[in-house]
Design an enzyme around this catalytic site. Structure first.
Site, PDB file in Angstrom:
ATOM      1  N   TYR A   1     -11.977  -7.742  -8.399  1.00  0.00           N
ATOM      2  CA  TYR A   1     -12.858  -6.593  -7.956  1.00  0.00           C
ATOM      3  C   TYR A   1     -12.070  -5.283  -7.951  1.00  0.00           C
ATOM      4  CZ  TYR A   1     -15.488  -3.822  -4.069  1.00  0.00           C
ATOM      5  OH  TYR A   1     -16.109  -2.890  -3.452  1.00  0.00           O
ATOM      6  N   ASP A   2     -10.983  -5.070  -7.771  1.00  0.00           N
ATOM      7  CA  ASP A   2     -10.193  -3.888  -7.796  1.00  0.00           C
ATOM      8  C   ASP A   2     -10.104  -3.382  -9.371  1.00  0.00           C
ATOM      9  OD1 ASP A   2      -9.842  -4.851  -5.278  1.00  0.00           O
ATOM     10  OD2 ASP A   2      -7.609  -4.561  -5.157  1.00  0.00           O
TER      11      ASP A   2
ATOM     12  N   VAL B   1     -16.390  -6.594  10.132  1.00  0.00           N
ATOM     13  CA  VAL B   1     -17.528  -5.971  11.580  1.00  0.00           C
ATOM     14  C   VAL B   1     -18.520  -7.039  11.240  1.00  0.00           C
ATOM     15  CG1 VAL B   1     -19.214  -4.258  11.900  1.00  0.00           C
ATOM     16  CG2 VAL B   1     -16.848  -3.627  10.864  1.00  0.00           C
ATOM     17  N   SER B   2     -19.256  -7.606  10.470  1.00  0.00           N
ATOM     18  CA  SER B   2     -20.192  -8.660  10.518  1.00  0.00           C
ATOM     19  C   SER B   2     -19.657  -9.945  11.163  1.00  0.00           C
ATOM     20  CB  SER B   2     -21.048  -8.760   9.249  1.00  0.00           C
ATOM     21  OG  SER B   2     -20.110  -8.929   8.209  1.00  0.00           O
TER      22      SER B   2
ATOM     23  N   GLY C   1      -3.457  -8.802  13.044  1.00  0.00           N
ATOM     24  CA  GLY C   1      -4.451  -7.603  13.228  1.00  0.00           C
ATOM     25  C   GLY C   1      -3.932  -6.070  13.210  1.00  0.00           C
TER      26      GLY C   1
ATOM     27  N   THR D   1      -5.002  -1.924   8.894  1.00  0.00           N
ATOM     28  CA  THR D   1      -5.735  -0.770   9.628  1.00  0.00           C
ATOM     29  C   THR D   1      -6.850  -0.738   8.634  1.00  0.00           C
ATOM     30  OG1 THR D   1      -4.716   1.234   8.742  1.00  0.00           O
ATOM     31  CG2 THR D   1      -4.125   0.463  11.086  1.00  0.00           C
TER      32      THR D   1
ATOM     33  N   PRO E   1      -4.562  -5.364   2.065  1.00  0.00           N
ATOM     34  CA  PRO E   1      -4.217  -4.030   2.218  1.00  0.00           C
ATOM     35  C   PRO E   1      -3.791  -3.801   3.821  1.00  0.00           C
ATOM     36  CG  PRO E   1      -5.969  -3.794   1.126  1.00  0.00           C
ATOM     37  CD  PRO E   1      -6.128  -5.099   1.468  1.00  0.00           C
TER      38      PRO E   1
HETATM   39  P1  NAD Z   1     -23.814  -6.198  -1.143  1.00  0.00           P
HETATM   40  O1  NAD Z   1     -23.117  -7.385  -1.418  1.00  0.00           O
HETATM   41  O2  NAD Z   1     -24.510  -6.000   0.258  1.00  0.00           O
HETATM   42  O3  NAD Z   1     -24.652  -5.656  -2.110  1.00  0.00           O
HETATM   43  C1  NAD Z   1     -24.428  -5.933  -3.401  1.00  0.00           C
HETATM   44  C2  NAD Z   1     -25.638  -5.982  -4.286  1.00  0.00           C
HETATM   45  O4  NAD Z   1     -25.506  -6.303  -5.653  1.00  0.00           O
HETATM   46  C3  NAD Z   1     -26.459  -7.245  -3.639  1.00  0.00           C
HETATM   47  O5  NAD Z   1     -27.814  -7.022  -3.480  1.00  0.00           O
HETATM   48  C4  NAD Z   1     -26.192  -8.338  -4.982  1.00  0.00           C
HETATM   49  O6  NAD Z   1     -27.048  -9.187  -4.974  1.00  0.00           O
HETATM   50  C5  NAD Z   1     -26.250  -7.181  -6.072  1.00  0.00           C
HETATM   51  N1  NAD Z   1     -25.583  -7.666  -7.354  1.00  0.00           N
HETATM   52  C6  NAD Z   1     -24.450  -8.317  -7.450  1.00  0.00           C
HETATM   53  N2  NAD Z   1     -24.149  -8.636  -8.700  1.00  0.00           N
HETATM   54  C7  NAD Z   1     -25.100  -8.069  -9.404  1.00  0.00           C
HETATM   55  C8  NAD Z   1     -25.545  -8.372 -10.873  1.00  0.00           C
HETATM   56  N3  NAD Z   1     -24.784  -8.895 -11.777  1.00  0.00           N
HETATM   57  N4  NAD Z   1     -26.641  -7.663 -11.451  1.00  0.00           N
HETATM   58  C9  NAD Z   1     -27.699  -7.349 -10.229  1.00  0.00           C
HETATM   59  N5  NAD Z   1     -27.206  -7.233  -9.048  1.00  0.00           N
HETATM   60  C10 NAD Z   1     -26.123  -7.621  -8.546  1.00  0.00           C
HETATM   61  O7  NAD Z   1     -22.469  -4.955  -0.939  1.00  0.00           O
HETATM   62  P2  NAD Z   1     -22.707  -3.460  -0.261  1.00  0.00           P
HETATM   63  O8  NAD Z   1     -21.685  -3.443   0.613  1.00  0.00           O
HETATM   64  O9  NAD Z   1     -23.947  -3.164  -0.379  1.00  0.00           O
HETATM   65  O10 NAD Z   1     -22.230  -2.689  -1.630  1.00  0.00           O
HETATM   66  C11 NAD Z   1     -22.969  -2.048  -2.528  1.00  0.00           C
HETATM   67  C12 NAD Z   1     -22.152  -1.327  -3.657  1.00  0.00           C
HETATM   68  O11 NAD Z   1     -20.766  -0.521  -2.866  1.00  0.00           O
HETATM   69  C13 NAD Z   1     -21.048  -2.151  -4.193  1.00  0.00           C
HETATM   70  O12 NAD Z   1     -20.694  -1.954  -5.758  1.00  0.00           O
HETATM   71  C14 NAD Z   1     -19.702  -2.231  -3.568  1.00  0.00           C
HETATM   72  O13 NAD Z   1     -18.560  -2.546  -4.316  1.00  0.00           O
HETATM   73  C15 NAD Z   1     -19.726  -0.645  -3.085  1.00  0.00           C
HETATM   74  N6  NAD Z   1     -18.607  -0.481  -1.798  1.00  0.00           N
HETATM   75  C16 NAD Z   1     -19.203  -0.846  -0.871  1.00  0.00           C
HETATM   76  C17 NAD Z   1     -18.347  -0.932   0.248  1.00  0.00           C
HETATM   77  C18 NAD Z   1     -18.693  -1.152   1.825  1.00  0.00           C
HETATM   78  O14 NAD Z   1     -17.821  -1.040   2.606  1.00  0.00           O
HETATM   79  N7  NAD Z   1     -20.004  -1.625   1.869  1.00  0.00           N
HETATM   80  C19 NAD Z   1     -17.287  -0.371  -0.075  1.00  0.00           C
HETATM   81  C20 NAD Z   1     -16.554   0.047  -1.131  1.00  0.00           C
HETATM   82  C21 NAD Z   1     -17.419  -0.219  -2.201  1.00  0.00           C
HETATM   83  N1  UDP Z   2     -10.584  -9.569   8.622  1.00  0.00           N
HETATM   84  C1  UDP Z   2     -10.272 -10.300   9.775  1.00  0.00           C
HETATM   85  N2  UDP Z   2     -10.917 -11.267  10.306  1.00  0.00           N
HETATM   86  C2  UDP Z   2     -12.413 -11.557   9.494  1.00  0.00           C
HETATM   87  C3  UDP Z   2     -12.769 -10.902   8.284  1.00  0.00           C
HETATM   88  C4  UDP Z   2     -11.761  -9.784   7.774  1.00  0.00           C
HETATM   89  O1  UDP Z   2      -9.138 -10.142  10.490  1.00  0.00           O
HETATM   90  O2  UDP Z   2     -12.889 -12.469   9.991  1.00  0.00           O
HETATM   91  C5  UDP Z   2      -9.704  -8.566   8.421  1.00  0.00           C
HETATM   92  C6  UDP Z   2      -9.211  -8.811   6.502  1.00  0.00           C
HETATM   93  O3  UDP Z   2      -8.167  -9.408   6.631  1.00  0.00           O
HETATM   94  C7  UDP Z   2      -9.030  -7.219   6.386  1.00  0.00           C
HETATM   95  C8  UDP Z   2      -9.757  -6.452   7.452  1.00  0.00           C
HETATM   96  O4  UDP Z   2     -10.262  -7.467   8.278  1.00  0.00           O
HETATM   97  O5  UDP Z   2      -7.665  -7.032   6.870  1.00  0.00           O
HETATM   98  C9  UDP Z   2     -11.128  -6.067   6.601  1.00  0.00           C
HETATM   99  O6  UDP Z   2     -11.704  -7.058   5.901  1.00  0.00           O
HETATM  100  P1  UDP Z   2     -12.990  -6.755   5.046  1.00  0.00           P
HETATM  101  O7  UDP Z   2     -13.321  -8.260   4.469  1.00  0.00           O
HETATM  102  O8  UDP Z   2     -14.024  -6.453   6.007  1.00  0.00           O
HETATM  103  O9  UDP Z   2     -12.816  -5.652   3.912  1.00  0.00           O
HETATM  104  P2  UDP Z   2     -11.513  -5.205   3.008  1.00  0.00           P
HETATM  105  O10 UDP Z   2     -11.465  -3.868   3.707  1.00  0.00           O
HETATM  106  O11 UDP Z   2     -10.348  -6.180   3.233  1.00  0.00           O
HETATM  107  O12 UDP Z   2     -12.096  -5.381   1.656  1.00  0.00           O
END
Ligand code: NAD
Ligand code: UDP
Ligand code: UDP
Length: 320
Positions: A149-150, A192-193, A211, A214, A278
């Protein structure tokens, strides 16, 4: 229609959490939306309320394959965002970020569309600079389980800036920090979810590690506002720009707040910390404040209450 001309806008990943909110916002602003998704983590349920609108269209498509359409703007969000989901098929995750970026940039180049990339705070890795500013280069383990991912997102940013320099594309790069709200998948795996669903079901709240790590949590409506402002920002501004809420909480604190707000009897339990998790994360949003005139307006408890209500409705509908 709020302002200006009706634009044709492509949202990749439009059926996901952020994408579905973005589609709703852009549709409400009077635009024509093409929502592209392969339904890996996204679902039609997130966009069902828009499906009878003639200005909203869904296309099942994987962005790792070329896409030939005609639009004015592209928001490239396609990519699983939860560690559980992006680590499920890490090779596909890198392909989605890298091949997806190449295809969407190639598309933007051909049709001269403006393109916004959903980058991430993960490009800072396990940051030594705190809070994180855009000038920080990050500390990422290139071989670790989060690297798909990163590094995929880092390479996507590289591609955006090379297309900008080489082909004069109009680009915008948003570095998004942890965002939450309705339409997150209940089995998404993000903190969160997970905590809300566990609390509502009276199940233990699973804290990874002690825990003390942050995060800073932004409510989805605030983030979507920033996306639109960034897309509409002056041409010379490409970012990267941090978008997130600078208020920082430990994961243990978050668990305690969610237990309190749900009135749950759930207890906190401690599980192993995944590798490369992180230890701290908080955005410096001075640039967003200055250039976009944006800052978050929704405090954590306020946003959590709305999110808890969403999951309550969802869980009840699943029991029926
Ligand atoms: P999500 O998983 O809910 O949404 C991602 C969407 O992309 C899904 O609908 C999935 O089906 C679709 N997808 C995945 N691979 C695909 C592919 N190869 N072709 C077409 N569609 C594809 O995640 P999100 O939280 O809505 O994140 C959306 C974007 O924002 C992502 O790029 C994610 O990296 C970025 N982002 C989100 C957060 C966050 O906290 N929500 C933080 C940092 C970056
Ligand atoms: N985390 C947790 N319990 C869970 C899911 C996540 O303690 O059920 C922690 C996880 O290890 C991380 C932070 O919560 O330190 C945020 O995790 P998340 O997967 O939401 O996103 P991240 O910021 O790590 O990509
Ligand atoms: N591409 C696409 N839609 C288009 C134009 C291009 O999906 O409308 C893809 C195509 O797969 C191509 C990639 O974008 O390989 C990069 O395009 P670019 O023009 O930059 O490079 P090239 O075609 O030379 O590989």
């Amino acid at each position: 229609m709020k302002s200006g001309l009706r634009k044709r806008i492509l949202v990749t990943g439009g059926c996901g959490f952020l994408g579905s909110h973005l589609c709703r916002r852009l549709l409400d602003d009077g635009h024509e939306i093409l929502c592209v998704d392969n339904f890996f983590t996204g679902t039609k349920d997130n966009v069902v309320a828009m499906m009878d609108n003639p200005h909203f269209e869904i296309m099942r498509h994987d962005v790792t394959f070329p896409l030939y359409v005609e639009v004015d703007e592209i928001y490239n969000l396609a990519c699983p965002a939860s560690p559980v989901h992006y680590q499920f098929d890490p090779v596909q995750t890198t392909k989605t970020s890298v091949h997806g970026a190449i295809n969407m940039l190639g598309l933007a180049k051909r049709i001269k569309a403006k393109i916004l990339q959903a980058s991430t705070s993960e490009i800072y890795g396990d940051p030594e600079e705190h809070p994180q500013t855009e000038s920080y280069w990050g500390k990422v383990n290139v071989r670790g389980i989060r690297a798909c991912y990163d590094e995929g997102k880092r390479c996507a940013e590289t591609l955006f800036y090379d297309y900008y320099r080489q082909h004069r594309l109009q680009i915008k790069v948003a570095r998004i920090f942890n965002t939450y709200g309705p339409n997150m998948h209940p089995d998404d795996g993000r903190v969160v979810s997970n905590f809300i669903v566990q609390a509502l079901r009276g199940k233990p709240i699973t804290i990874y590690g002690d825990g003390s790590q942050t995060r800073s949590f932004c409510y989805v409506d605030d983030l979507i506002e920033a996306f639109v402002k960034l897309m509409d920002s002056p041409d010379e501004f490409t970012g990267p720009v941090n978008l997130g809420n600078p208020e920082e909480f430990s994961i243990k604190e978050l668990g305690e707040i969610i237990v309190r707000l749900t009135g749950s009897s759930s207890k906190l339990i401690y599980k192993e910390l995944p590798s490369d998790d992180p230890t701290q994360r908080r955005p410096d949003i001075a640039l967003a404040r200055e250039v976009l005139g944006w800052e978050p307006t929704i405090q954590l408890e306020q946003g959590l209450i709305t999110t808890i209500e969403y999951f309550e409705r969802l869980l009840i509908s699943q029991i029926r």
